[in-house]
Design a protein around this motif. Sequence first.
Motif, PDB file in Angstrom:
ATOM      1  N   HIS A  63      75.850  56.319  31.252  1.00  0.00           N
ATOM      2  CA  HIS A  63      74.818  56.347  30.212  1.00  0.00           C
ATOM      3  C   HIS A  63      75.425  56.679  28.840  1.00  0.00           C
ATOM      4  CE1 HIS A  63      70.879  56.837  28.421  1.00  0.00           C
ATOM      5  NE2 HIS A  63      71.249  58.019  27.982  1.00  0.00           N
ATOM      6  N   ALA A  64      76.308  57.664  28.797  1.00  0.00           N
ATOM      7  CA  ALA A  64      76.957  58.044  27.537  1.00  0.00           C
ATOM      8  C   ALA A  64      77.810  56.897  27.005  1.00  0.00           C
ATOM      9  CB  ALA A  64      77.807  59.295  27.737  1.00  0.00           C
ATOM     10  N   ALA A  65      78.540  56.236  27.882  1.00  0.00           N
ATOM     11  CA  ALA A  65      79.379  55.108  27.461  1.00  0.00           C
ATOM     12  C   ALA A  65      78.514  53.949  26.965  1.00  0.00           C
ATOM     13  CB  ALA A  65      80.286  54.664  28.605  1.00  0.00           C
ATOM     14  N   GLN A  66      77.353  53.745  27.586  1.00  0.00           N
ATOM     15  CA  GLN A  66      76.446  52.680  27.150  1.00  0.00           C
ATOM     16  C   GLN A  66      75.904  52.951  25.748  1.00  0.00           C
ATOM     17  OE1 GLN A  66      73.809  52.834  30.530  1.00  0.00           O
ATOM     18  NE2 GLN A  66      74.697  50.983  31.433  1.00  0.00           N
ATOM     19  N   ALA A  67      75.703  54.208  25.405  1.00  0.00           N
ATOM     20  CA  ALA A  67      75.240  54.550  24.056  1.00  0.00           C
ATOM     21  C   ALA A  67      76.308  54.216  23.016  1.00  0.00           C
ATOM     22  CB  ALA A  67      74.881  56.035  23.987  1.00  0.00           C
ATOM     23  N   GLU A  68      77.557  54.384  23.409  1.00  0.00           N
ATOM     24  CA  GLU A  68      78.664  54.093  22.501  1.00  0.00           C
ATOM     25  C   GLU A  68      79.034  52.612  22.481  1.00  0.00           C
ATOM     26  OE1 GLU A  68      83.256  55.578  21.777  1.00  0.00           O
ATOM     27  OE2 GLU A  68      82.038  56.560  23.309  1.00  0.00           O
ATOM     28  N   PHE A  69      78.930  51.987  23.642  1.00  0.00           N
ATOM     29  CA  PHE A  69      79.260  50.563  23.807  1.00  0.00           C
ATOM     30  C   PHE A  69      78.028  49.860  24.362  1.00  0.00           C
ATOM     31  CE2 PHE A  69      83.265  52.879  24.339  1.00  0.00           C
ATOM     32  CZ  PHE A  69      84.087  52.218  23.441  1.00  0.00           C
ATOM     33  N   PRO A  70      77.107  49.429  23.490  1.00  0.00           N
ATOM     34  CA  PRO A  70      75.838  48.850  23.965  1.00  0.00           C
ATOM     35  C   PRO A  70      75.995  47.678  24.929  1.00  0.00           C
ATOM     36  CG  PRO A  70      75.741  49.280  21.612  1.00  0.00           C
ATOM     37  CD  PRO A  70      77.163  49.525  22.047  1.00  0.00           C
ATOM     38  N   TRP A  71      77.091  46.961  24.842  1.00  0.00           N
ATOM     39  CA  TRP A  71      77.297  45.833  25.748  1.00  0.00           C
ATOM     40  C   TRP A  71      77.457  46.291  27.202  1.00  0.00           C
ATOM     41  CZ3 TRP A  71      81.985  46.403  28.043  1.00  0.00           C
ATOM     42  CH2 TRP A  71      82.966  47.095  27.334  1.00  0.00           C
ATOM     43  N   LEU A  72      77.689  47.583  27.448  1.00  0.00           N
ATOM     44  CA  LEU A  72      77.755  48.114  28.817  1.00  0.00           C
ATOM     45  C   LEU A  72      76.373  48.257  29.452  1.00  0.00           C
ATOM     46  CD1 LEU A  72      80.427  50.961  28.497  1.00  0.00           C
ATOM     47  CD2 LEU A  72      80.669  48.818  29.760  1.00  0.00           C
ATOM     48  N   GLU A  73      75.305  48.071  28.656  1.00  0.00           N
ATOM     49  CA  GLU A  73      73.959  48.256  29.174  1.00  0.00           C
ATOM     50  C   GLU A  73      73.610  47.292  30.301  1.00  0.00           C
ATOM     51  OE1 GLU A  73      71.234  48.434  25.884  1.00  0.00           O
ATOM     52  OE2 GLU A  73      72.162  50.269  25.123  1.00  0.00           O
ATOM     53  N   PHE A  88      78.878  43.689  36.683  1.00  0.00           N
ATOM     54  CA  PHE A  88      80.200  43.625  36.064  1.00  0.00           C
ATOM     55  C   PHE A  88      80.705  42.192  35.935  1.00  0.00           C
ATOM     56  CE2 PHE A  88      84.819  43.502  36.151  1.00  0.00           C
ATOM     57  CZ  PHE A  88      85.104  44.272  35.035  1.00  0.00           C
ATOM     58  N   ASP A  89      80.563  41.399  36.992  1.00  0.00           N
ATOM     59  CA  ASP A  89      81.099  40.031  36.954  1.00  0.00           C
ATOM     60  C   ASP A  89      80.463  39.200  35.848  1.00  0.00           C
ATOM     61  OD1 ASP A  89      82.813  40.588  39.045  1.00  0.00           O
ATOM     62  OD2 ASP A  89      81.401  39.888  40.572  1.00  0.00           O
ATOM     63  N   THR A  90      79.170  39.315  35.676  1.00  0.00           N
ATOM     64  CA  THR A  90      78.473  38.571  34.628  1.00  0.00           C
ATOM     65  C   THR A  90      78.878  39.061  33.251  1.00  0.00           C
ATOM     66  OG1 THR A  90      76.599  38.290  36.112  1.00  0.00           O
ATOM     67  CG2 THR A  90      76.201  37.916  33.774  1.00  0.00           C
ATOM     68  N   LEU A  91      78.902  40.364  33.081  1.00  0.00           N
ATOM     69  CA  LEU A  91      79.235  40.973  31.792  1.00  0.00           C
ATOM     70  C   LEU A  91      80.665  40.652  31.371  1.00  0.00           C
ATOM     71  CD1 LEU A  91      78.351  43.195  29.602  1.00  0.00           C
ATOM     72  CD2 LEU A  91      79.732  44.710  31.002  1.00  0.00           C
ATOM     73  N   SER A  92      81.602  40.766  32.293  1.00  0.00           N
ATOM     74  CA  SER A  92      83.019  40.659  31.952  1.00  0.00           C
ATOM     75  C   SER A  92      83.442  39.250  31.542  1.00  0.00           C
ATOM     76  CB  SER A  92      83.884  41.149  33.116  1.00  0.00           C
ATOM     77  OG  SER A  92      83.734  40.314  34.241  1.00  0.00           O
TER      78      SER A  92
END
Length: 147
Positions: A63-73, A88-92
């Motif tokens: 959650h903290a990483a998603q706030a910093e890197f919105p693309w991790l949402e 992960f596969d779709t995002l990456s």
Amino acid sequence: MGLSSPRLRGFVRHALVAATDVASPDAAQLGAAFHLLCDQLWMRLRPLFGELAIKALFVRALHAAQAEFPWLEGLSPAADDGCRLDGFDTLSRDLDPHMLVEGLAAILADEIGLLSAFIGDDVVLPLVEQSWGPEMVGRRTGTEGDQ
């Protein structure tokens, strides 16, 4: 910045790339390295803190990483395995590997940083060393004094 120091982030970035065994890893290699490092850390932490606590720590770090890197949402913890990331596969596919390294390192570093905040570096850093091996932790991460 997230829940971890720049020095810890740098250490985890280095460990993540080193775990791929290639100089310029692609998304699949980075994903495999992330899961390897996360699994190794969980195997060490689970007997000490329990499954529920480790899962909660991971979810908070994500959650903290998603706030910093919105693309991790687009990522969420897999229901059947805490260290696996659904989506992960779709995002990456669409991300530059450098950016992927930054985001994945943020998740792991924030997980370590949170645990250090709760119980201290003197306990946590040896656990990371035991999980990832002394060669990976060779140069101590020493988060004290880092902001």
